[in-house]
Design a protein around this motif. Structure first.
Motif, PDB file in Angstrom:
ATOM      1  N   ASN A   1       0.827  -1.212   0.000  1.00 11.84           N
ATOM      2  CA  ASN A   1       0.000   0.000   0.000  1.00 11.84           C
ATOM      3  C   ASN A   1       0.856   1.256   0.000  1.00 11.84           C
ATOM      4  OD1 ASN A   1      -2.329  -1.594   0.098  1.00 11.84           O
ATOM      5  ND2 ASN A   1      -2.403  -1.569   2.332  1.00 11.84           N
ATOM      6  N   LEU A   2       1.877   1.268   0.810  1.00 13.27           N
ATOM      7  CA  LEU A   2       2.757   2.442   0.843  1.00 13.27           C
ATOM      8  C   LEU A   2       3.573   2.567  -0.440  1.00 13.27           C
ATOM      9  CD1 LEU A   2       4.051   2.359   4.540  1.00 13.27           C
ATOM     10  CD2 LEU A   2       2.185   3.704   3.563  1.00 13.27           C
ATOM     11  N   PHE A   3       3.957   1.449  -1.051  1.00 13.03           N
ATOM     12  CA  PHE A   3       4.722   1.508  -2.297  1.00 13.03           C
ATOM     13  C   PHE A   3       3.882   2.102  -3.423  1.00 13.03           C
ATOM     14  CE2 PHE A   3       6.181  -0.227  -6.321  1.00 13.03           C
ATOM     15  CZ  PHE A   3       7.544   0.029  -6.270  1.00 13.03           C
ATOM     16  N   ILE A   4       2.609   1.759  -3.479  1.00 15.22           N
ATOM     17  CA  ILE A   4       1.738   2.331  -4.507  1.00 15.22           C
ATOM     18  C   ILE A   4       1.638   3.844  -4.328  1.00 15.22           C
ATOM     19  CG2 ILE A   4      -0.643   2.388  -5.334  1.00 15.22           C
ATOM     20  CD1 ILE A   4      -0.835  -0.570  -4.658  1.00 15.22           C
ATOM     21  N   ASN A   5       1.509   4.289  -3.069  1.00  9.22           N
ATOM     22  CA  ASN A   5       1.481   5.731  -2.813  1.00  9.22           C
ATOM     23  C   ASN A   5       2.785   6.396  -3.239  1.00  9.22           C
ATOM     24  OD1 ASN A   5      -1.049   5.277  -1.654  1.00  9.22           O
ATOM     25  ND2 ASN A   5      -0.214   5.141   0.424  1.00  9.22           N
ATOM     26  N   PHE A   6       3.893   5.761  -2.917  1.00  9.34           N
ATOM     27  CA  PHE A   6       5.204   6.336  -3.259  1.00  9.34           C
ATOM     28  C   PHE A   6       5.367   6.442  -4.770  1.00  9.34           C
ATOM     29  CE2 PHE A   6       9.713   6.404  -4.042  1.00  9.34           C
ATOM     30  CZ  PHE A   6      10.227   7.188  -3.010  1.00  9.34           C
ATOM     31  N   GLN A   7       5.023   5.413  -5.492  1.00  6.49           N
ATOM     32  CA  GLN A   7       5.195   5.433  -6.947  1.00  6.49           C
ATOM     33  C   GLN A   7       4.291   6.488  -7.591  1.00  6.49           C
ATOM     34  OE1 GLN A   7       4.249   1.748  -8.848  1.00  6.49           O
ATOM     35  NE2 GLN A   7       4.993   2.380 -10.865  1.00  6.49           N
ATOM     36  N   ALA A   8       3.026   6.577  -7.119  1.00  2.00           N
ATOM     37  CA  ALA A   8       2.112   7.557  -7.711  1.00  2.00           C
ATOM     38  C   ALA A   8       2.582   8.987  -7.451  1.00  2.00           C
ATOM     39  CB  ALA A   8       0.706   7.350  -7.154  1.00  2.00           C
ATOM     40  N   ILE A   9       3.086   9.261  -6.240  1.00  2.00           N
ATOM     41  CA  ILE A   9       3.562  10.606  -5.923  1.00  2.00           C
ATOM     42  C   ILE A   9       4.847  10.918  -6.679  1.00  2.00           C
ATOM     43  CG2 ILE A   9       4.445  12.053  -4.051  1.00  2.00           C
ATOM     44  CD1 ILE A   9       2.531  10.589  -2.176  1.00  2.00           C
ATOM     45  N   PHE A  10       5.738   9.934  -6.770  1.00  2.00           N
ATOM     46  CA  PHE A  10       7.019  10.165  -7.446  1.00  2.00           C
ATOM     47  C   PHE A  10       6.820  10.480  -8.925  1.00  2.00           C
ATOM     48  CE2 PHE A  10      10.494   8.298  -9.982  1.00  2.00           C
ATOM     49  CZ  PHE A  10      11.525   9.123  -9.583  1.00  2.00           C
ATOM     50  N   THR A  11       5.989   9.738  -9.608  1.00  2.00           N
ATOM     51  CA  THR A  11       5.780   9.983 -11.038  1.00  2.00           C
ATOM     52  C   THR A  11       5.126  11.345 -11.277  1.00  2.00           C
ATOM     53  OG1 THR A  11       3.699   8.751 -10.874  1.00  2.00           O
ATOM     54  CG2 THR A  11       5.644   7.554 -11.624  1.00  2.00           C
ATOM     55  N   ARG A  12       4.222  11.785 -10.416  1.00  2.00           N
ATOM     56  CA  ARG A  12       3.579  13.084 -10.602  1.00  2.00           C
ATOM     57  C   ARG A  12       4.537  14.223 -10.300  1.00  2.00           C
ATOM     58  NH1 ARG A  12      -0.257   9.464  -9.990  1.00  2.00           N
ATOM     59  NH2 ARG A  12      -2.337   9.869 -10.868  1.00  2.00           N
ATOM     60  N   LEU A  13       5.334  14.075  -9.242  1.00  2.00           N
ATOM     61  CA  LEU A  13       6.332  15.110  -8.969  1.00  2.00           C
ATOM     62  C   LEU A  13       7.399  15.148 -10.064  1.00  2.00           C
ATOM     63  CD1 LEU A  13       6.869  14.761  -5.107  1.00  2.00           C
ATOM     64  CD2 LEU A  13       5.671  16.583  -6.346  1.00  2.00           C
ATOM     65  N   LEU A  14       7.718  13.999 -10.628  1.00  2.00           N
ATOM     66  CA  LEU A  14       8.704  13.981 -11.716  1.00  2.00           C
ATOM     67  C   LEU A  14       8.189  14.740 -12.932  1.00  2.00           C
ATOM     68  CD1 LEU A  14      11.398  12.894 -12.814  1.00  2.00           C
ATOM     69  CD2 LEU A  14      10.167  10.815 -13.523  1.00  2.00           C
ATOM     70  N   MET A  15       6.925  14.597 -13.253  1.00  4.19           N
ATOM     71  CA  MET A  15       6.372  15.343 -14.392  1.00  4.19           C
ATOM     72  C   MET A  15       6.256  16.831 -14.074  1.00  4.19           C
ATOM     73  SD  MET A  15       3.483  12.810 -16.046  1.00  4.19           S
ATOM     74  CE  MET A  15       2.667  12.405 -14.519  1.00  4.19           C
ATOM     75  N   ILE A  16       5.953  17.153 -12.810  1.00  6.58           N
ATOM     76  CA  ILE A  16       5.843  18.573 -12.454  1.00  6.58           C
ATOM     77  C   ILE A  16       7.205  19.256 -12.511  1.00  6.58           C
ATOM     78  CG2 ILE A  16       5.316  20.144 -10.559  1.00  6.58           C
ATOM     79  CD1 ILE A  16       3.085  18.212  -9.733  1.00  6.58           C
ATOM     80  N   PHE A  17       8.227  18.625 -11.926  1.00  4.30           N
ATOM     81  CA  PHE A  17       9.556  19.221 -11.907  1.00  4.30           C
ATOM     82  C   PHE A  17      10.247  19.138 -13.273  1.00  4.30           C
ATOM     83  CE2 PHE A  17       9.696  17.983  -7.175  1.00  4.30           C
ATOM     84  CZ  PHE A  17       9.140  19.190  -6.807  1.00  4.30           C
ATOM     85  N   GLY A  18       9.963  18.105 -14.011  1.00  4.07           N
ATOM     86  CA  GLY A  18      10.624  17.960 -15.320  1.00  4.07           C
ATOM     87  C   GLY A  18      10.086  18.874 -16.371  1.00  4.07           C
ATOM     88  N   MET A  19       8.849  19.341 -16.269  1.00  2.00           N
ATOM     89  CA  MET A  19       8.246  20.171 -17.291  1.00  2.00           C
ATOM     90  C   MET A  19       8.086  21.616 -16.852  1.00  2.00           C
ATOM     91  SD  MET A  19       5.286  17.481 -18.549  1.00  2.00           S
ATOM     92  CE  MET A  19       4.709  18.574 -19.834  1.00  2.00           C
ATOM     93  N   ARG A  20       8.675  22.021 -15.775  1.00  2.00           N
ATOM     94  CA  ARG A  20       8.483  23.396 -15.310  1.00  2.00           C
ATOM     95  C   ARG A  20       9.240  24.393 -16.159  1.00  2.00           C
ATOM     96  NH1 ARG A  20      12.007  23.583  -9.698  1.00  2.00           N
ATOM     97  NH2 ARG A  20      14.010  22.919 -10.611  1.00  2.00           N
ATOM     98  N   ASP A  21      10.342  23.975 -16.806  1.00  2.00           N
ATOM     99  CA  ASP A  21      11.076  24.898 -17.671  1.00  2.00           C
ATOM    100  C   ASP A  21      10.366  25.109 -19.005  1.00  2.00           C
ATOM    101  OD1 ASP A  21      14.287  23.593 -16.569  1.00  2.00           O
ATOM    102  OD2 ASP A  21      13.013  25.204 -15.743  1.00  2.00           O
TER     103      ASP A  21
END
Length: 351
Positions: free
Chosen positions: A330-350
């Motif tokens: 359960n915690l791994f699913i939360n971690f993966q979902a948050i990580f992928t969304r933060l990766l798209m937010i930080f990767g596309m901010r420029d």
């Protein structure tokens, strides 16, 4: 003839011994139809023997004699009314409670409800951290250690997939769908009493490995666009995990267990938006809106799930469900979902 003469027939009857009683003549008359006949029977009884006249006589009628009912505690036995009837047992009803007894029973039930409510309020008065026992703390440490190992396995699988070219050949949906099989079997088909810990650990490793392969294409893209976004997203996810875990510990005991229904409704809405976004063209005006709702809405939803799952782990352990692998999933699913969304937010901010 003269009585006592030698020529008389009576005189020729031999005399009986003086110590022998005379013979008794019993006359038994039995009715047979409308006629009656007599039967003469002569019995010679020895001295000291019992006769039928000396025995007690019983009534010849077969009609049962009515006997009074025997009153016993709670039962009343009725006499038989014939050969085919059975004994009827009547159970007396319990006496009705008086009005003052009913009020006392009602007041007792109400007082018990108030006592249980007071106990529940006392249990939730303190924080979740104050209610932690040594067993719960050891279980949480085991769950987070398993989660850390799963994250490491997923990272290794992603690097192997990018190094071998599988990230370019396989679409991300293929390993993502394959990861559902070991996860579902581990949660619903196994437990620590029916399967060995090695087999269940292998299922957990298979799930985390396939999940890492599913995000390998996304990591490869952002390594080429903005390499700094990956460690930034990773540390930000870890920081969110720490903050929400602390928040769940300082919150009142069991206060976040009521979040299950609204979080489940939000998850259903998020899945419906994801399915709807697959049929919306990229040039449509709805595409950016659906993307932002799925991105930021999912980030907030899975962040709240961290606090909820933490208190659920504690509550389930107190009820005897100490499956650390299922809690780590359960915690791994939360971690993966948050990580992928933060990766798209930080990767596309420029951009």
């Amino acid at each position: 003839l003269r009585l006592g003469s030698a020529a008389s027939p009576i005189a020729r009857i031999p005399a009986l011994p003086p110590n022998r009683p005379p013979a008794r003549i019993m006359l038994c008359i039995r009715p047979l139809g409308s006629a009656a006949r007599g039967m003469l029977r002569r019995d010679t009884l020895s001295a000291g023997s019992r006769t039928f006249s000396a025995m007690p006589r019983f009534p010849t009628s077969h009609t049962p004699v009515a006997r009074p009912a025997v009153q016993q505690r709670g039962f009343a036995f009725q006499p038989r009314q014939g050969r085919e009837s059975k004994v009827k047992v009547a159970v007396k009803e319990a006496p009705k409670a008086e009005w003052w007894q009913q009020e006392q029973t009602t007041s007792t039930a109400v007082s018990r409800q108030h006592q249980q409510h007071d106990i529940d309020q006392d249990q939730r008065a303190g924080s979740q951290y104050e209610a932690l026992t040594g067993g719960v703390q050891a279980h949480l440490q085991k769950v987070y250690a398993t989660l850390t190992a799963g994250i490491g396995v997923a990272a290794g699988a992603s690097m192997v997939s990018m190094a071998t070219g599988l990230a370019s050949m396989l679409p991300p949906i293929v390993p993502g769908l394959l990861a559902i099989a070991p996860m579902a079997y581990l949660i619903m088909g196994t437990n620590k009493y029916t399967h060995s810990s090695e087999f269940r650990t292998a299922l957990f490793v298979a799930f985390t490995s396939l999940s890492g392969m599913a995000i390998a294409p996304l990591l490869k893209v952002f390594l080429a666009i903005n390499p700094t976004a990956i460690p930034l997203a990773l540390f930000s996810t870890a920081g969110l995990f720490g903050v929400m875990t602390v928040l769940s510990m300082v919150a009142p005991r069991g206060a976040m267990l009521n979040w299950g229904v609204p979080l489940g409704g939000g998850m259903i809405m998020l899945m419906l938006l994801g399915l709807g976004g697959m049929f919306v063209p990229a040039t449509s005006a709805w595409a950016p809106l659906l993307h932002n709702i799925s991105l930021y809405g999912g980030l907030g939803l899975f962040t709240l799930y961290i606090a909820y799952d933490t208190q659920v782990m504690v509550a389930e352990y107190e009820m005897g469900q100490d499956d650390h692998l299922r809690h780590a999933i359960n915690l791994f699913i939360n971690f993966q979902a948050i990580f992928t969304r933060l990766l798209m937010i930080f990767g596309m901010r420029d951009d």
